[in-house]
Scaffold this motif. Structure first.
Motif, PDB file in Angstrom:
ATOM      1  N   TYR A  51     -10.954  12.018  -1.314  1.00 56.19           N
ATOM      2  CA  TYR A  51     -12.247  12.506  -1.744  1.00 56.19           C
ATOM      3  C   TYR A  51     -12.971  11.356  -2.437  1.00 56.19           C
ATOM      4  CZ  TYR A  51     -10.355  17.150  -0.838  1.00 56.19           C
ATOM      5  OH  TYR A  51      -9.804  18.255  -0.228  1.00 56.19           O
ATOM      6  N   SER A  90     -18.535   4.394  -3.889  1.00 60.35           N
ATOM      7  CA  SER A  90     -18.061   5.528  -4.659  1.00 60.35           C
ATOM      8  C   SER A  90     -16.682   5.215  -5.231  1.00 60.35           C
ATOM      9  CB  SER A  90     -17.966   6.757  -3.737  1.00 60.35           C
ATOM     10  OG  SER A  90     -17.795   7.932  -4.467  1.00 60.35           O
ATOM     11  N   LYS A 129     -23.174  12.455  -8.738  1.00 57.17           N
ATOM     12  CA  LYS A 129     -22.998  13.334  -7.583  1.00 57.17           C
ATOM     13  C   LYS A 129     -21.682  14.106  -7.691  1.00 57.17           C
ATOM     14  CE  LYS A 129     -25.711  10.633  -4.281  1.00 57.17           C
ATOM     15  NZ  LYS A 129     -25.734  10.037  -2.920  1.00 57.17           N
ATOM     16  N   ASN A 130     -21.612  15.195  -6.924  1.00 51.46           N
ATOM     17  CA  ASN A 130     -20.382  15.969  -6.887  1.00 51.46           C
ATOM     18  C   ASN A 130     -19.315  15.263  -6.059  1.00 51.46           C
ATOM     19  OD1 ASN A 130     -21.519  18.119  -8.359  1.00 51.46           O
ATOM     20  ND2 ASN A 130     -22.348  19.049  -6.493  1.00 51.46           N
ATOM     21  N   ARG A 131     -18.071  15.599  -6.352  1.00 48.66           N
ATOM     22  CA  ARG A 131     -16.979  15.059  -5.553  1.00 48.66           C
ATOM     23  C   ARG A 131     -17.060  15.656  -4.154  1.00 48.66           C
ATOM     24  NH1 ARG A 131     -11.121  14.475  -8.263  1.00 48.66           N
ATOM     25  NH2 ARG A 131     -12.509  13.331  -9.673  1.00 48.66           N
ATOM     26  N   GLU A 132     -16.903  14.816  -3.141  1.00 49.98           N
ATOM     27  CA  GLU A 132     -17.007  15.307  -1.765  1.00 49.98           C
ATOM     28  C   GLU A 132     -15.791  14.931  -0.933  1.00 49.98           C
ATOM     29  OE1 GLU A 132     -20.007  13.669   0.762  1.00 49.98           O
ATOM     30  OE2 GLU A 132     -19.762  11.618   0.004  1.00 49.98           O
ATOM     31  N   GLN A 176     -16.417  10.321  -5.222  1.00 44.84           N
ATOM     32  CA  GLN A 176     -17.455  10.780  -6.142  1.00 44.84           C
ATOM     33  C   GLN A 176     -18.277   9.593  -6.606  1.00 44.84           C
ATOM     34  OE1 GLN A 176     -16.039  13.007  -9.543  1.00 44.84           O
ATOM     35  NE2 GLN A 176     -18.036  13.980  -9.811  1.00 44.84           N
TER      36      GLN A 176
END
Length: 115
Positions: free
Chosen positions: A37, A91, A43-46, A39
């Motif tokens: 993942y 990220s 921003k949100n973790r994706e 982040q």
């Protein structure tokens, strides 16, 4: 309990490649799935990619066709090959493992892609 340690992050130019690796230790035989993942600040973790115990994989839409996740069971590692990197891939990348209903996380590794 599972311990996860990421490695392989760094600075790369747009269009380049990096290979991340996640080393798992502890109760590795109980792991159902592992994944990556990311982040970015603010921003949100994706989801980046996951791989289950049967080898099936799943990718986030933004990385499909560019990133490849695999699983080295002999070495208890989960590599993530990242090609055709873009500045928006910048990220902190986290390794995750799922055992039952519980998730475990690594400390993260920074990936920076310059334009």
């Amino acid at each position: 309990q599972v311990q996860l340690v990421e490695s392989g992050g760094g600075l790369v130019q747009a269009g380049g490649s990096l290979r991340l690796s996640c080393a798992a230790s502890g109760s590795i035989f109980s792991i159902n799935a592992m994944g990556w993942y990311r982040q970015a600040p603010g921003k949100n973790r994706e989801l980046v990619a996951t791989i289950s115990s049967d080898g099936s994989t799943h990718y986030g839409d933004s990385v499909k066709g560019r990133f490849t996740i695999s699983r080295d069971n002999a070495k208890n590692k989960v590599p993530l090959q990242m090609n055709s990197l873009k500045p928006e891939d910048t990220s902190v990348y986290y390794c995750a493992a799922t055992i039952g209903l519980e998730d475990y996380w690594g400390q993260g590794t920074q990936v920076t892609v310059s334009s």
